[in-house]
Design a protein around this motif. Structure first.
Motif, PDB file in Angstrom:
ATOM      1  N   THR A  11      -7.151  30.999  59.149  1.00  0.00           N
ATOM      2  CA  THR A  11      -6.122  29.947  59.105  1.00  0.00           C
ATOM      3  C   THR A  11      -4.892  30.369  58.305  1.00  0.00           C
ATOM      4  N   LYS A  12      -5.026  31.409  57.487  1.00  0.00           N
ATOM      5  CA  LYS A  12      -3.880  31.881  56.699  1.00  0.00           C
ATOM      6  C   LYS A  12      -3.059  32.934  57.431  1.00  0.00           C
ATOM      7  N   LEU A  13      -3.490  33.328  58.625  1.00  0.00           N
ATOM      8  CA  LEU A  13      -2.719  34.298  59.397  1.00  0.00           C
ATOM      9  C   LEU A  13      -1.344  33.705  59.718  1.00  0.00           C
ATOM     10  N   PRO A  14      -0.312  34.543  59.779  1.00  0.00           N
ATOM     11  CA  PRO A  14       1.019  34.008  60.104  1.00  0.00           C
ATOM     12  C   PRO A  14       1.074  33.509  61.543  1.00  0.00           C
ATOM     13  N   THR A  15       1.915  32.525  61.767  1.00  0.00           N
ATOM     14  CA  THR A  15       2.100  31.990  63.119  1.00  0.00           C
ATOM     15  C   THR A  15       2.974  32.952  63.919  1.00  0.00           C
ATOM     16  N   LYS A  16       3.031  32.752  65.218  1.00  0.00           N
ATOM     17  CA  LYS A  16       3.873  33.596  66.071  1.00  0.00           C
ATOM     18  C   LYS A  16       5.331  33.495  65.638  1.00  0.00           C
ATOM     19  N   LEU A  17       5.784  32.280  65.327  1.00  0.00           N
ATOM     20  CA  LEU A  17       7.164  32.075  64.897  1.00  0.00           C
ATOM     21  C   LEU A  17       7.454  32.837  63.605  1.00  0.00           C
ATOM     22  N   GLU A  18       6.511  32.788  62.653  1.00  0.00           N
ATOM     23  CA  GLU A  18       6.698  33.529  61.396  1.00  0.00           C
ATOM     24  C   GLU A  18       6.766  35.034  61.660  1.00  0.00           C
ATOM     25  N   LEU A  19       5.921  35.535  62.562  1.00  0.00           N
ATOM     26  CA  LEU A  19       5.939  36.963  62.889  1.00  0.00           C
ATOM     27  C   LEU A  19       7.240  37.358  63.582  1.00  0.00           C
ATOM     28  N   ILE A  20       7.678  36.557  64.523  1.00  0.00           N
ATOM     29  CA  ILE A  20       8.926  36.847  65.239  1.00  0.00           C
ATOM     30  C   ILE A  20      10.098  36.855  64.261  1.00  0.00           C
ATOM     31  N   THR A  21      10.118  35.888  63.348  1.00  0.00           N
ATOM     32  CA  THR A  21      11.188  35.818  62.350  1.00  0.00           C
ATOM     33  C   THR A  21      11.179  37.069  61.474  1.00  0.00           C
TER      34      THR A  21
END
Length: 190
Positions: free
Chosen positions: A139-149
């Motif tokens: 659950t602490k993995l970054p979201t796709k949006l966070e990774l793209i940013t």
């Protein structure tokens, strides 16, 4: 005198079961992650408090095991069917809500002193994870949006650093030529 509450029989009729499976399939389709938690001994009031605490987009639902297994068939979450035993509550979590949902669940655990009810299993992108600590990590993995940013920022940093480096070269060369000119003038004057 009030009436004692009675079971409606909704979950025991064929039509009721069909509606529960359809509703659960809809929740599954909208989910990026599903977490199962033991629900034995949890009161309706405690579940209501938990539902209020988690993000609005995430859903917590107590579903009979057999109905959940039927709803999971043919989905990316089907691997969870193998581990469903005893009484369970399921969190249906959409993209970007895993971290906040799990944090609220852990706060609820502490508030009601239910640390014994750790998350059992979760499925994300077809992969089954077991154990509270493992699920907490998922659950602490970054979201796709966070990774793209983050990738966008890193990509933008490369030309910026190159530009600064190129800009610094003329300045350094100018200082070097100025120092050389001063040294030549000094040597000629001596």
């Amino acid at each position: 005198m009030g009436m004692n509450p009675r079971a409606s029989g909704f979950a025991t009729t064929k039509e009721g079961k069909r509606q529960i499976v359809e509703r659960t399939k809809k929740l599954i389709d909208e989910s990026q992650l599903i977490i199962s938690v033991p629900s034995a001994g949890i009161t309706k009031e405690q579940i209501d408090q938990l539902r209020k605490a988690i993000p609005k987009e995430a859903k917590a639902s107590v579903v009979k095991n057999q109905l959940m297994k039927v709803a999971l068939q043919g989905t990316d979450f089907e691997s969870m069917s193998e581990t469903i035993k005893n009484e369970n509550m399921f969190f249906f979590i959409p993209e970007g809500e895993a971290r906040s949902t799990f944090e609220e669940f852990e706060k609820w655990q502490k508030e009601y002193k239910r640390e014994d009810l750790g998350a059992k299993d979760c499925v994300m992108e077809g992969q089954l994870y077991s154990g509270h600590k493992t699920i907490k990590g998922v659950t602490k993995l970054p979201t796709k949006l966070e990774l793209i940013t983050k990738i966008g920022i890193l990509i933008k940093m490369v030309p910026t650093k190159v530009g600064r480096g190129i800009d610094a070269v003329p300045n350094k060369m100018g200082r070097a030529f100025g120092a050389l000119k001063d040294k030549i003038a000094e040597d000629e004057g001596a």
